[in-house]
Scaffold this active site. Sequence first.
Site, short mmCIF file in Angstrom:
data_model
loop_
_atom_site.label_atom_id
_atom_site.label_comp_id
_atom_site.label_asym_id
_atom_site.label_seq_id
_atom_site.Cartn_x
_atom_site.Cartn_y
_atom_site.Cartn_z
N ASP A 65 34.53 -41.45 -1.35
CA ASP A 65 33.99 -40.66 -2.06
C ASP A 65 32.66 -40.99 -2.64
O ASP A 65 32.50 -41.97 -3.16
CB ASP A 65 34.70 -40.20 -3.54
N ASN A 92 24.37 -35.07 4.45
CA ASN A 92 24.84 -33.77 4.69
C ASN A 92 25.88 -33.41 3.68
O ASN A 92 25.86 -31.89 3.51
CB ASN A 92 25.51 -33.50 6.31
N TYR A 156 23.46 -24.90 -8.10
CA TYR A 156 23.79 -25.29 -6.49
C TYR A 156 22.15 -25.02 -5.86
O TYR A 156 21.66 -26.01 -5.26
CB TYR A 156 24.58 -24.34 -5.94
N ALA A 158 19.44 -25.01 -7.38
CA ALA A 158 18.47 -26.05 -7.98
C ALA A 158 18.57 -27.41 -7.28
O ALA A 158 17.81 -28.35 -7.12
CB ALA A 158 18.44 -26.03 -9.48
N LYS A 160 19.74 -28.08 -4.27
CA LYS A 160 19.17 -28.21 -2.91
C LYS A 160 17.56 -27.98 -3.03
O LYS A 160 17.02 -28.60 -2.18
CB LYS A 160 19.45 -26.96 -2.17
#
Length: 255
Positions: A65, A92, A156, A158, A160
């Site tokens: 994790d 990724n 989400y 923001a 990226k």
Amino acid sequence: MVSAQPLEDFTGKVVVVTGAGSGIGRATARAFARAGAHVLGVGRRADALAETGADHAGFVAHPVDLCDPGAPADVIDAATRRWGRLDVLVNNAGATRLMPVAETTADGITALFALNVTAPSLLAHAALPHLRHARGSIVNVSSTYGHRPLPGAAHYAASKAALEHLTRSWAVELAADGIRVNALAPGPTESQALAAAGLPEETVEQIKRTEAARIPLGRRGEPAEVAAWILRLADPATTWLTGQILTIDGGLELT
């Protein structure tokens, strides 16, 4: 099903791919392995990573994790101890979360940024000495929503956007070391991301239909189509490209 046979040759190169248990990460790890690379595939689920690596001799699974303390350094150490070098880091792994303003919580924001921003940053930090030695590259996986509005999931988007700005800043900072840093911003792509966000199946299918209708090419992307461009960005022969955000979304950005 779209097939992406790599034109690039990564024979002898060492690549770390996070989020390798499904979707874009799985397709990317397999594509690098087919191109001759040693691939450390990182993800939380050992069974999913085992499926990714089936019939791909160059793939080694590393279940972890990335939000755990010390995990990013452990990932880079695992790759370099095994193969003695690191040439490419593919950031990724990421999480998608619907979080309208009315439902925004501190814990929700923290969890999103921990995986989408902090983990890639710490992986880059741990990888830096090895990438300097190899004059390697970093490929960050953003989203078309890293530079367009996404009502209902603004945090989400923001996260990226933050990853895209890290890409540009790192590209300038690390250029003197010969390290190239680029990002790919895929549009809606077939993966388990929507289901992993906890959405019911009927909602997922409705979102997919709505997205496909908005895309000029009339369909969602396939992971292999995105993976092919990740390899091109990482290719050592791509010598003069850095700090770029390549959007691959079937034309959605034009709408």
